[in-house]
Structure formats: structure tokens, C-alpha cells
Design a protein around this motif. Structure first.
Motif, PDB file in Angstrom:
ATOM      1  N   ALA A 190       0.515  -1.424  -0.019  1.00 44.19           N
ATOM      2  CA  ALA A 190       0.346  -0.427  -0.111  1.00 44.19           C
ATOM      3  C   ALA A 190       0.770   1.408   0.171  1.00 44.19           C
ATOM      4  N   SER A 191       2.101   1.310   0.774  1.00 41.24           N
ATOM      5  CA  SER A 191       3.040   2.388   0.871  1.00 41.24           C
ATOM      6  C   SER A 191       4.251   2.595  -0.772  1.00 41.24           C
ATOM      7  N   ASP A 192       3.840   1.349  -1.258  1.00 40.33           N
ATOM      8  CA  ASP A 192       4.273   1.786  -2.991  1.00 40.33           C
ATOM      9  C   ASP A 192       3.888   2.454  -3.386  1.00 40.33           C
ATOM     10  N   ARG A 193       2.073   1.744  -3.706  1.00 42.01           N
ATOM     11  CA  ARG A 193       1.744   2.184  -4.578  1.00 42.01           C
ATOM     12  C   ARG A 193       0.933   3.795  -3.918  1.00 42.01           C
ATOM     13  N   HIS A 194       0.628   4.545  -2.540  1.00 41.39           N
ATOM     14  CA  HIS A 194      -0.059   5.598  -2.645  1.00 41.39           C
ATOM     15  C   HIS A 194       0.993   6.035  -1.014  1.00 41.39           C
ATOM     16  N   PRO A 195       2.564   6.250  -1.092  1.00 44.26           N
ATOM     17  CA  PRO A 195       2.909   6.771  -0.049  1.00 44.26           C
ATOM     18  C   PRO A 195       2.314   8.252   0.541  1.00 44.26           C
ATOM     19  N   GLY A 196       2.539   8.247   1.505  1.00 44.28           N
ATOM     20  CA  GLY A 196       2.192   9.433   2.782  1.00 44.28           C
ATOM     21  C   GLY A 196       0.826   9.004   2.928  1.00 44.28           C
ATOM     22  N   LEU A 197       1.003   8.168   3.302  1.00 41.13           N
ATOM     23  CA  LEU A 197      -0.664   8.217   3.960  1.00 41.13           C
ATOM     24  C   LEU A 197      -0.256   7.777   5.230  1.00 41.13           C
ATOM     25  N   ALA A 198      -1.457   9.029   6.829  1.00 43.35           N
ATOM     26  CA  ALA A 198      -0.693   8.454   7.198  1.00 43.35           C
ATOM     27  C   ALA A 198      -1.357   7.149   8.152  1.00 43.35           C
ATOM     28  N   ARG A 199      -2.592   5.947   7.873  1.00 37.60           N
ATOM     29  CA  ARG A 199      -3.494   5.448   7.800  1.00 37.60           C
ATOM     30  C   ARG A 199      -2.588   3.972   7.984  1.00 37.60           C
ATOM     31  N   THR A 200      -1.539   4.122   6.848  1.00 38.42           N
ATOM     32  CA  THR A 200      -0.135   2.814   6.634  1.00 38.42           C
ATOM     33  C   THR A 200       0.909   3.000   7.454  1.00 38.42           C
ATOM     34  N   GLN A 201       1.175   3.901   8.597  1.00 40.98           N
ATOM     35  CA  GLN A 201       2.383   4.013   8.972  1.00 40.98           C
ATOM     36  C   GLN A 201       1.704   3.359  10.042  1.00 40.98           C
ATOM     37  N   HIS A 202       0.228   3.482  10.768  1.00 39.80           N
ATOM     38  CA  HIS A 202      -0.747   3.725  12.171  1.00 39.80           C
ATOM     39  C   HIS A 202      -0.649   2.052  12.145  1.00 39.80           C
ATOM     40  N   LEU A 203      -0.957   1.660  11.107  1.00 34.28           N
ATOM     41  CA  LEU A 203      -1.388   0.611  11.535  1.00 34.28           C
ATOM     42  C   LEU A 203       0.463  -0.525  11.309  1.00 34.28           C
ATOM     43  N   ALA A 204       1.238  -0.340  10.136  1.00 34.46           N
ATOM     44  CA  ALA A 204       2.033  -0.821  10.494  1.00 34.46           C
ATOM     45  C   ALA A 204       2.422  -0.570  11.739  1.00 34.46           C
ATOM     46  N   GLY A 205       2.612   0.966  12.470  1.00 38.78           N
ATOM     47  CA  GLY A 205       3.791   1.229  13.699  1.00 38.78           C
ATOM     48  C   GLY A 205       2.576  -0.194  15.174  1.00 38.78           C
ATOM     49  N   LEU A 206       0.804  -0.789  14.488  1.00 36.84           N
ATOM     50  CA  LEU A 206       0.203  -1.972  15.689  1.00 36.84           C
ATOM     51  C   LEU A 206       1.084  -2.699  15.722  1.00 36.84           C
ATOM     52  N   CYS A 207       1.542  -3.135  14.151  1.00 40.41           N
ATOM     53  CA  CYS A 207       1.861  -4.413  14.248  1.00 40.41           C
ATOM     54  C   CYS A 207       2.733  -4.297  14.420  1.00 40.41           C
ATOM     55  N   HIS A 208       3.916  -3.610  14.096  1.00 39.36           N
ATOM     56  CA  HIS A 208       4.886  -3.300  15.653  1.00 39.36           C
ATOM     57  C   HIS A 208       4.858  -3.926  16.949  1.00 39.36           C
ATOM     58  N   ALA A 264       7.565   0.718  16.302  1.00 43.41           N
ATOM     59  CA  ALA A 264       6.731   1.127  16.358  1.00 43.41           C
ATOM     60  C   ALA A 264       6.306   2.181  16.582  1.00 43.41           C
ATOM     61  N   ARG A 265       6.740   3.041  17.890  1.00 42.83           N
ATOM     62  CA  ARG A 265       7.337   4.383  17.818  1.00 42.83           C
ATOM     63  C   ARG A 265       7.296   5.111  16.566  1.00 42.83           C
ATOM     64  N   ASP A 266       8.455   4.403  15.640  1.00 44.31           N
ATOM     65  CA  ASP A 266       8.707   5.452  15.022  1.00 44.31           C
ATOM     66  C   ASP A 266       7.698   5.525  13.877  1.00 44.31           C
ATOM     67  N   ARG A 267       7.088   4.659  13.506  1.00 42.33           N
ATOM     68  CA  ARG A 267       5.872   4.330  12.499  1.00 42.33           C
ATOM     69  C   ARG A 267       4.688   5.591  12.703  1.00 42.33           C
ATOM     70  N   PHE A 268       4.664   5.255  14.003  1.00 41.26           N
ATOM     71  CA  PHE A 268       3.549   6.039  14.909  1.00 41.26           C
ATOM     72  C   PHE A 268       3.805   7.453  15.047  1.00 41.26           C
ATOM     73  N   GLU A 269       4.592   8.042  14.781  1.00 33.27           N
ATOM     74  CA  GLU A 269       5.376   9.270  15.283  1.00 33.27           C
ATOM     75  C   GLU A 269       5.900   9.992  13.691  1.00 33.27           C
ATOM     76  N   LYS A 270       6.133   8.708  12.484  1.00 33.40           N
ATOM     77  CA  LYS A 270       5.375   9.443  10.903  1.00 33.40           C
ATOM     78  C   LYS A 270       3.485   9.796  10.155  1.00 33.40           C
ATOM     79  N   ALA A 271       3.567   8.751  11.391  1.00 34.17           N
ATOM     80  CA  ALA A 271       1.397   8.937  10.721  1.00 34.17           C
ATOM     81  C   ALA A 271       1.151  10.874  11.147  1.00 34.17           C
ATOM     82  N   ILE A 272       2.302   9.955  12.535  1.00 33.35           N
ATOM     83  CA  ILE A 272       1.832  12.071  12.905  1.00 33.35           C
ATOM     84  C   ILE A 272       2.210  12.903  12.767  1.00 33.35           C
ATOM     85  N   GLU A 273       3.379  12.730  11.784  1.00 30.99           N
ATOM     86  CA  GLU A 273       4.237  13.937  11.564  1.00 30.99           C
ATOM     87  C   GLU A 273       2.905  14.657   9.430  1.00 30.99           C
ATOM     88  N   ARG A 274       2.549  13.417   8.880  1.00 30.83           N
ATOM     89  CA  ARG A 274       1.447  13.580   7.945  1.00 30.83           C
ATOM     90  C   ARG A 274      -0.054  13.791   8.512  1.00 30.83           C
TER      91      ARG A 274
END
Length: 592
Positions: free
Chosen positions: A50-68, A77-87
């Protein structure tokens, strides 16, 4: 991951991004379902596509954070959540970033994210979890006032959440609110009374001085998990308090092995290695093995870290080094405690350092340290502090003897005996007091025999002179003066008989001359006393309610003996009693 499982239902539905390609949306929905099923690895692969097809989505980073987060990969996990917050700043991402930071031990970042989640939403449905998270962080940071505030807020939002109740009870314990802490624990349903609760119940029982109840609580935990360090250390403390040092040693060795096996770092939930080493030192002391005890104290000191200076271990090591006559090394331990300004141990350190100075014959510095410690001591803290004060007075007594001032030593030792609880220390105080009394014994000229009052008077006279020459003995002066006064007081002899029975005759016979002319003593029921005076005279004492003539305003009048007889006949109802004064030498020591 039970903590995360409990809150997933509350923290969702905060991502309503639009203009997402349908194929990407399907990938995100499939990843979301995989996360719910626990297939985090497959979910991450879909999220990568999903990230490859549509980079920059906050939801993608958030869900990846949940996985970690569910894979216990907290930094990723924290790195992914903070990237989601940036977006896109969402309370849910801040919340999960805070959880990840808390789990990785970065309490400051956790606190920032929890507070930011509260600030970005007026009333998020997971406010309880945010307040609870903040309470946990403040508790770990030992900021107990703030922890109490947040946990009380969380409990108002979910009063049936037993985890909050336990955490709040622990905070109240740390704030010395023992009664309310116990009430909270007693309010828990029995199904929620786990090992953490039993450990806290044990600590509460310790504070209340109930050794048996505390031991039961710790042993209950060990019945379920015999590697639980807090319970092992608590049970060891109780065994040591009960006098069972060998059993205490067993618990402590198991606790140390458990720490080694788990590679523990000494968090709030686990007793730090230094405290185990210190307890082992106390245990070996109780077992009569000072060599092993010193080894344990020194190991505890070596295991010290920046957050926990083992003051008690230094005090124990200093005490044992002093017993080995290694006063210089002992002084280093006591001085280290004083440099750290450890308020709980500085009194013991001052007393220990004073003893080192006594060994070095620096008596002035030793006295200064002991008097400073004595002035800071609060004897209302219990028997242990009372014994510390008695030890201070014991050392002050020894200093007084060394300085050639046995009177000052005696006063200190008397004060120590007033406070002492320990039997061995009492014996030491009494031994040194005997030495002080022997040093104080004056060069008296004692009479050969003590059968007569005159001999007692001679002793008391010398005692008065001696006390007068020793200002430190001033508190004893009143007792000696009272004895002297009693010795000098005339002996009173009662002569009792019927009217005209010969009382005057008996008095004259006892004195050897006619002190009282026959018939002068009135034939009456009034009391008459015969005592020494510079001249023959009678004193008549009238009753306070007597109606006296105008020419006699005084209630006591002096008249000749014959006049006394006349007045007794005429004014009998108004007179209370009479005194007959006569300059006979025997009347200086006898009153009739």
C-alpha cells in the motif's frame, strides 16, 4: 499484549482520509483484518504494498505501528506512529506512540505523547487509557503527586478497572497514605487479587509492623512463582525480623539468582541488586559471620548505580571495618554517605564517623559530630531511633571519661539509660556509668561507724561541699539539701495523757531541769508544744475565726508562761494551740 488487547476497541475509527485509490483502500482494510486476527507479518507485507502504491498515508504508518507494537518491536512501532503524526496528527497515533515509548522505557516521550493526545481531542473515548498511561508514567518517574492526580481521574472514568485501583493503591503507599491504600486493595474482587496485590499487601503489613501478615502475603506469591524477586526479598526481610536468618539467606540467594537469570536492571517492580546485597550483609551479621557480611556490603557498593547509592551497605561496611580496627577505611564509607546528603542515613554516618575520630583520638571532632547527631535525632521514630540516641549518649559518656570529665560523662550515660531498648547496649551503658561513678568518687573522710545520726550528718556535709564544687552535679543538689534538712529537723515527741496526769513532770524529767513550772501547762484539750527559743515565752495562736479584742489585732501573741495559763482559762474557745519556748540546749534537737 493484554494491555493493547483491552483498548483496541476504544481506539479506532479516527482515520477518515479521502481520495485514496480503491486498490490501496482494499489493501489497508485487508491489513486491518489481518491485525485483528494476529497475522502481523502478512499485514506488514500488505502495508508495504500500500505504501509503494500511495506513499505518505498516515493510516498506513499507523497500522504498521500497530503491527510492530503487537510484535513487541517498540522502537519500530514508535517510529511508525511518529511518521503517521507527521502526516496527520491524530489522538490515536499519539496514544499508541506513548504506549510504545512507555514499553521501551522512554518515559519522557511517553508522557509527551499522552499529553498531546489529550490536547488534540476534547473528550476522546479512550481518555481513561490516556489518564491511566500518564499515571503509570508518573509512578515510574516517582512523581507520586502527579501520578495520584491522573489515576484518580482515570478511576472516575472507569471505577471498575482493577488495574487502576492497584496502581492508585501503590501511589498512595508511596505517599504514606497507608490506610487508604489498604482500603482500595480490600475493595478488589478476589479474582483480581494477583501477585502484585499480594506484594503490596505485604509492604503495607510491614509498615504496620505486622511481621506475620507480611510474611503470609509474600509467601502466598512465592507459592505461585518462587522466582518473584519482590516477594523473595520481602519474605527475606520478614524472616530476618523474626530471627530466622538462615531462611532469609535462602530467599535472598534465590532472588539474586532470579535477577541474574532474567538480566534484570532494577526497575521499580524489582528490588535493585544493591538492596539484596545489603540484606545479605545484615543476614550474615545476624548469623555471626562478619567476614561474609562485609563481603556482601562491599559487593552491594560495587553494584551501585547512579540512581541508587547503597547508603545502608556503606553504613554496614563502615561498622564492620571499625570493628576490625580499620578506622580509616571505615571513615571513608561514613564520609561517602554524608557527602551524598542521604537524610535517612546521615545520623548513622555521623555516629560511625565520630567513633572513627575517637579511635584517632580526635575527641573534639568526635564530640562535635555526636552532639550534632543528637540535636537532629527525633526519638519519636520508635525503638530503633531510641537505641541510636542511647548509642550517641554512650559514646558521649566515653568521650567525657577520655576528656577527664566524669561528671559530664555520667549525665550523658544517665540520659542514654533512659532511652535504651537493646539489652546489650544497656549493659554497656551501665558498665561505663560504673566507671564514671568510680572516677567521681571524692576523697572523703568517712566515719568509722554509721550507727549515729552524727555520722550521717558528717557524710551529708561532705556531700554538700562536693556537689557545690561540681557545677555539672547541680541537678542533684536539691536531693542532698532535702536530706540535710531532714537530718537537722528536731525530733518531735508526743506526750499524751489525761488531765493532771503529770505531763509537765515527764517533760522536766526528760530535760533534766524544771523547764516548765508545774501547773503551767493548762488542764485543757488544746495542743501545746515545747521547743527551743532564746527566752522563756509562750506563743498563743488564736483561731482564724476568733473574735479578737480591738487592742489585740494579731492572731499570734507572746506572753509570759503565767499569762498563758490565765488566757487559757478566760479565752479557751478562741485559742487554737500554744507554743512554749525555752533556751534549753536539748530543745534544739527535740520538740515536745
Amino acid at each position: 499484549m493484554g494491555l493493547f488487547d483491552d483498548i483496541t476497541d476504544r481506539v479506532e475509527g479516527f482515520f477518515d482520509e479521502v481520495f485514496i485509490p480503491e486498490d490501496v483502500r482494499r489493501l489497508l482494510d485487508r491489513a486491518d483484518r489481518l491485525i485483528e486476527r494476529g497475522d502481523h507479518e502478512q499485514a506488514l507485507r500488505l502495508l508495504g504494498r500500500a505504501s509503494d502504491r500511495h506513499p505518505g498515508l498516515a493510516r498506513t504508518q499507523h497500522l504498521a505501528g500497530l503491527c510492530h507494537l503487537y510484535r513487541d518491536e517498540y522502537d519500530q512501532a514508535r517510529d511508525r506512529f511518529e511518521k503517521a503524526i507527521e502526516r496527520r496528527e491524530e489522538p490515536a497515533s499519539h496514544f499508541y506512540a506513548g504506549l510504545a515509548a512507555e514499553q521501551s522505557g522512554d518515559l519522557q516521550s511517553a508522557r509527551v505523547h499522552y499529553n498531546r493526545a489529550l490536547a488534540t481531542s476534547d473528550a476522546p473515548p479512550f481518555e481513561f487509557d490516556l489518564r491511566f498511561g500518564l499515571g503509570r508514567v508518573y509512578l515510574q518517574e516517582e512523581r507520586f503527586d502527579k501520578a495520584e492526580r491522573e489515576l484518580r481521574k482515570a478511576r472516575r472514568l472507569a471505577s471498575d478497572a482493577h488495574e487502576v485501583t492497584v496502581a492508585l493503591a501503590r501511589v498512595l503507599f508511596e505517599r504514606d497514605a497507608f490506610e487508604e491504600s489498604r482500603e482500595l486493595l480490600d475493595s478488589l474482587d478476589s479474582t483480581h487479587v494477583d501477585a502484585d496485590v499480594h506484594v503490596l499487601l505485604g509492604r503495607l503489613a510491614e509498615e504496620a509492623g505486622d511481621v506475620d501478615e507480611a510474611a503470609d502475603a509474600y509467601e502466598h506469591v512465592l507459592d505461585e512463582d518462587d522466582t518473584r524477586v519482590e516477594a523473595l526479598v520481602g519474605a527475606a526481610r520478614m524472616r530476618l525480623a523474626a530471627g530466622d536468618a538462615p531462611r532469609a539467606r535462602e530467599h535472598l540467594l534465590r532472588a539474586r539468582d532470579a535477577l541474574d537469570e532474567n538480566d534484570a536492571t532494577g526497575s521499580d517492580a524489582v528490588a535493585p541488586p544493591a538492596s539484596i546485597g545489603t540484606l545479605l550483609g545484615r543476614t550474615h551479621e545476624a548469623m555471626g559471620d562478619p567476614r561474609r557480611a562485609l563481603e556482601c556490603y562491599e559487593r552491594a557498593i560495587e553494584d551501585d548505580d547512579a540512581d541508587r547509592d547503597p547508603h545502608e551497605a556503606r553504613i554496614g561496611a563502615g561498622r564492620l571495618l571499625l570493628e576490625r580496627d580499620a578506622s580509616r577505611r571505615a571513615a571513608e564509607q561514613f564520609e561517602s554517605v554524608l557527602r551524598s546528603e542521604a537524610s535517612d542515613w546521615d545520623l548513622d554516618a555521623k555516629v560511625g564517623l565520630a567513633r572513627c575520630r575517637m579511635r584517632e583520638e580526635d575527641f573534639a571532632e568526635a564530640r562535635h559530630l555526636l552532639e550534632e547527631a543528637d540535636g537532629e535525632l527525633d526519638v519519636d521514630d520508635g525503638d530503633e531511633r531510641a537505641d541510636l540516641q542511647a548509642r550517641i549518649q554512650y559514646d558521649l559518656g566515653r568521650l567525657g571519661l577520655e576528656a577527664g570529665d566524669p561528671a559530664d560523662a555520667l549525665m550523658a550515660l544517665q540520659d542514654g539509660l533512659h532511652h535504651v531498648q537493646d539489652d546489650e547496649l544497656r549493659t554497656n551503658l551501665e558498665t561505663v556509668r560504673t566507671s564514671a561513678l568510680e572516677a567521681l568518687s571524692p576523697d572523703w573522710n568517712l566515719p568509722d561507724h554509721m550507727e549515729t545520726p552524727l555520722a550521717a550528718e558528717q557524710i551529708l556535709d561532705q556531700l554538700q561541699n562536693w556537689i557545690g564544687a561540681e557545677p555539672e552535679l547541680e541537678p542533684f543538689r536539691s536531693n542532698v539539701n532535702a536530706l540535710v534538712e531532714r537530718m537537722e529537723r528536731p525530733l518531735s515527741i508526743a506526750i499524751v495523757g489525761e488531765f493532771n496526769a503529770g505531763k509537765s513532770t515527764i517533760v522536766n524529767a526528760l530535760l533534766g531541769e524544771e523547764v516548765v513550772p508545774m501547773g503551767v501547762l493548762p488542764t485543757t484539750a488544746h495542743t501545746c508544744s515545747i521547743r527551743y527559743g532564746p527566752r522563756n515565752v509562750a506563743r498563743i495562736h488564736y483561731r482564724s475565726d476568733a473574735d479578737l479584742p480591738d487592742d489585740q489585732p494579731e492572731q499570734v501573741v507572746e506572753v509570759p508562761f503565767e499569762e498563758a495559763r490565765r488566757r487559757m482559762d478566760e479565752e479557751s474557745e478562741s485559742i487554737d494551740h500554744l507554743e512554749f519556748l525555752y533556751p534549753h540546749p536539748r530543745l534544739r534537737s527535740l520538740h515536745f
